[in-house]
Design an enzyme around this catalytic site. Structure first.
Site, mmCIF file in Angstrom:
data_model
loop_
_atom_site.group_PDB
_atom_site.id
_atom_site.type_symbol
_atom_site.label_atom_id
_atom_site.label_comp_id
_atom_site.label_asym_id
_atom_site.label_seq_id
_atom_site.Cartn_x
_atom_site.Cartn_y
_atom_site.Cartn_z
ATOM 1 N N ASP A 264 0.869 -1.161 0.000
ATOM 2 C CA ASP A 264 0.000 0.000 0.000
ATOM 3 C C ASP A 264 0.920 1.230 0.000
ATOM 4 O O ASP A 264 2.109 1.134 0.329
ATOM 5 C CB ASP A 264 -0.940 0.001 1.212
ATOM 6 C CG ASP A 264 -2.151 0.903 0.975
ATOM 7 O OD1 ASP A 264 -2.106 1.730 0.032
ATOM 8 O OD2 ASP A 264 -3.139 0.798 1.720
HETATM 9 C C1 BGC Z 1 -5.059 3.156 0.131
HETATM 10 C C2 BGC Z 1 -5.133 2.111 -0.979
HETATM 11 C C3 BGC Z 1 -4.974 2.763 -2.309
HETATM 12 C C4 BGC Z 1 -3.647 3.517 -2.334
HETATM 13 C C5 BGC Z 1 -3.358 4.219 -3.635
HETATM 14 C C6 BGC Z 1 -3.821 4.033 -0.007
HETATM 15 O O1 BGC Z 1 -3.888 5.102 0.868
HETATM 16 O O2 BGC Z 1 -5.079 2.519 1.380
HETATM 17 O O3 BGC Z 1 -6.350 1.421 -0.885
HETATM 18 O O4 BGC Z 1 -5.041 1.809 -3.317
HETATM 19 O O5 BGC Z 1 -3.668 4.506 -1.314
HETATM 20 O O6 BGC Z 1 -4.193 5.304 -3.815
#
Ligand code: BGC
Length: 752
Positions: A264
């Protein structure tokens, strides 16, 4: 002369021939992927391998231009394709060709209880990803609904591992049939947003295997997902992006996952741990907007120069690097380099229809006294629509799932369009919630500012309500902080902005009040007895207003069923009564005293396997609305269920069947649910567990046979001491129901 030219020509063709025949294996689409991966890997330098395992921009990773290996492009997910952002910023890049179809939120998809809708969803969103040149879709999410306060529940598929498993598999397959990888998230135990980078989930293996892992396992083992995103939080005191237990023992060893683990954004914390036991690809580090936002920090990523340095110093060999690069190459060949990839499509009429149909099938009719719904247009009624959510765009906001939708039909506009000249639709605001409407530079373009006081708005609404034939209140939550939004949790179960008082006053003013709750979470309804009709409207995406109008006016019977329990109060939720939320109280207090955030806070899941209806059953608490609940405009009768044999053998199966009949006057869909109850077992078991469901469409008077096959797996619990699934011989009962509390028939059998 002529002859000489011909001979020279032939010679040059012959010389070129071996070159074409000797096309490198990795470039030859007729070769098996594993051979191509091996070949490509053997041609890459160490630096090139390092280059493909971390981000080069907010949402892309580098390829190897020298070898013609492409970049990989990621996109959120999971409800539509995120607008293009600047290379190194979260803000949208301002393209004019990147608005998308907004599909309903995943809670709504789960509420369809229809795996065909999942397949349609996956295929459609995959086509949009493909058209936009994306290789990996960051979704779907399947974290279990542990508490109604979790700000991200709207992105997930509810409280039940079986339902989430059945619904996630077709989504993954649908996306991937386009040559776009699904990235299933957030693996695992991401059950709250409060302290999401700090909390350490503590639970026994039984709850882990029975409740929190099955949907991920189904996505990997049955859906064959090509990538997975570990969660921000910790488990076993290790961040999930670096979790030996979940990424190594479970994902790789037990489930034989051959795809890529993608961190993530900003979830990686150390080079050494990530190299030996963590993710294959690193994204978002220090540019995640959470820590000091370093610009263009990509070379300093844990898996970039710091890793290369450790290799050059001899701390690491290239074994781990080869394994990570191998997985990334496999992903490239499955996606960006897939030979027979279609072009995809964006904003097609088919995608609008898909968004519409999924929304219609997910809307849940919670209550309908005196058959207030459907709205009878034959009487040319005056309909008063009240509430901010009747006009507020909901596709903007909520965190990373925020979209730039090509269009979004509001509930008010949808109803107006449907009613047309067959009635009058008026609107009053009633309350003011959140007038904001922008996210990362995408603006809803709405001006929701209001200068009147709450009292003035309420008085206006109540007076107008008294004069209408129907009042449709559209309220609930929205995508702002502390509501249905990433990064923080809700602060209470109740509705915000004084909506409870307003609803109670509207109910007094007009007997035909319909409350449409827009949310991805359960909310408290202190006015439940006073309001005759209640509809759960979720976040429905581009087709919101059309879909709601379709159900409210009865063009289609409501057929959604709740994918999670609506509790009366938080004390009726296992996580709140028995477990810890949002963290260990003593640690939280110490943290508060010290005036800073701790590195780690324990959250003990003391409720164990008793999540959702499993807890309500065990403690005998009556929910506000149970799991699996949803009414229709028609009625269904169930025959007594029967089994094809009284005794099931350990390696056999058993069929449970019944006949369901539409006993009403309208066509409709019933969701027949099979729960299994283990009558006597060595370990405590839930009173019952969902192990089958079938959505059946029936014309008035029509009957259909529904047959479920029960196997050993449906009878098993996870014995954490022996680390294995056990189906214990003895007495079982198959319960057939229309919800977790509306059991229509039972039949006993035993396992030998
Ligand atoms: C979120 C993810 C997301 C990623 C990219 C993160 O803050 O938890 O679910 O895919 O950002 O935007």
């Amino acid at each position: 002369m002529k002859r000489k030219t011909l001979i020279l020509g032939l010679l040059s063709i012959l010389c070129a021939w071996p070159a074409a025949a000797q096309r490198p294996v990795y470039q030859d689409p007729s070769q098996p992927i594993e051979k191509r991966v091996d070949d490509a890997l053997s041609r890459m330098t160490t630096a090139e391998k390092i280059g493909i395992i971390h981000a080069q921009s907010k949402f892309s990773s580098a390829g190897v231009p020298r070898l013609g290996l492409p970049e990989l492009w990621m996109t959120d997910g999971p409800h539509g394709i995120r607008p293009e952002v600047l290379w190194d910023e979260w803000d949208q890049a301002g393209w004019s060709n990147d608005s998308c179809t907004a599909f309903p939120a995943l809670t709504c998809l789960a509420a369809t209880w229809n795996p065909e809708m999942s397949a349609l969803y996956g295929r459609s969103i995959g086509e949009e990803a493909l058209y936009r040149g994306k290789d990996v879709l960051l979704g779907p999410g399947v974290n279990i609904y542990r508490t109604p306060l979790n700000g991200r529940n709207f992105e997930y598929m509810g409280e039940d591992p079986y339902l989430a498993s059945r619904m996630v598999v077709p989504y993954v397959k649908g996306v991937q049939q386009n040559g776009v990888a699904a990235c299933v998230k957030h693996f695992a135990l991401n059950n709250q947003e409060a302290f999401r980078h700090q909390y350490n989930a503590r639970l026994d293996d039984r709850a882990l295997y029975e409740i929190y892992l099955p949907a991920f396992r189904a996505a990997v083992v049955e859906g064959e997902a090509w990538s997975i995103m570990p969660a921000y939080n910790l488990y076993g005191r290790e961040h999930l992006a670096e979790s030996k237990r979940l990424l190594g023992d479970v994902l790789r060893d037990e489930w034989k996952f051959d795809g890529v683990t993608i961190s993530d954004w900003g979830a990686v914390h150390s080079t050494r741990r990530t190299v030996t036991q963590g993710v294959d690809m690193e994204f978002g580090t220090a540019t995640d907007g959470l820590s000091a936002g370093t610009k263009n920090a990509y070379d300093s990523y844990y898996l970039a120069q710091p890793y290369l340095k450790l290799i050059n110093e001899g701390v690491f060999g290239t074994k781990e690097l080869d394994e990570k690069a191998r997985r990334v190459l496999r992903l490239m060949f499955r996606t960006a380099l897939k030979p027979d990839k279609p072009m995809g499509s964006m904003n097609s009429p088919e995608h609008s229809k898909a968004a519409h149909d999924i929304a219609v099938q997910g809307i849940v009719l919670l209550k309908n006294d005196r058959a207030v719904l459907p709205i009878d247009l034959g009487k040319r009624p005056t309909i008063l629509v009240v509430g901010e959510n009747a006009i507020k765009m909901m596709t903007v906001g909520g965190g990373s799932s925020s979209l730039k939708a090509r269009y979004e039909i509001s509930p008010l506009d949808g109803l107006k369009a449907r009613v047309g000249t067959r009635g009058t639709v008026n609107y009053v605001r009633g309350y003011v919630g959140d007038v904001g409407g922008s996210y990362n530079g995408v603006s809803s373009g709405q001006d929701l500012n209001e200068s009147r006081t709450p009292e003035q708005l309420r008085t206006e609404a109540v007076e107008a309500a008294a004069k209408a034939d129907y009042v449709v209140f559209v309220g609930g939550l929205n995508k702002s902080d502390h509501q249905d939004c990433e990064g923080a949790d809700r602060l209470a179960l109740g509705l915000p902005y004084g909506q409870d008082e307003l609803i109670a006053a509207l109910a007094k003013a007009n007997p035909n009040l319909v409350v449409v709750n827009i949310s991805g979470n359960a909310v408290a309804m202190p006015w439940v007895k006073e309001v005759p009709a209640i509809v759960q409207g979720w976040y429905l995406g581009s087709e919101t207003g059309h879909a709601l109008a379709t159900v409210l006016t009865g063009d289609v019977d409501p057929s959604g069923r709740l994918p999670f329990t609506f509790p009366v109060s938080l004390n009726d939720v296992g996580a709140h009564r028995l477990g810890e939320y949002p963290g260990n109280a003593a640690q939280l207090e110490a943290m508060k005293q010290a005036g800073h955030q701790a590195d780690t806070i324990d959250v003990r899941y003391n409720e164990g396997i008793f999540v959702g209806y499993r807890f309500a059953d065990k403690e005998r608490v009556a929910p506000l609305f149970p799991f699996g609940h949803g009414l229709t405009y028609t009625t269904f009768g169930y025959s007594k269920p029967t089994v094809d044999k009284a005794v099931m053998t350990a390696d056999g199966t058993l069929d449970v069947s019944l006949t369901v009949t539409n006993t009403g006057k309208r066509a409709g869909e019933e969701v027949v649910q099979l729960y299994i109850s283990d009558k006597k077992s060595s370990l405590p078991r839930p009173v019952k567990e969902l192990k089958g469901f079938r959505k059946v469409r029936l014309a008035p008077g029509e009957s259909k046979e529904v047959r479920f096959t029960v196997d050993r797996e449906a009878l098993s619990y996870f014995d954490d001491r022996a680390h294995q699934w056990v189906a214990e011989p003895g007495e079982f009962e198959a319960l057939i129901g229309a919800s977790a509390t509306d059991i229509r028939g039972k039949v006993k059998f035993s396992l030998r």
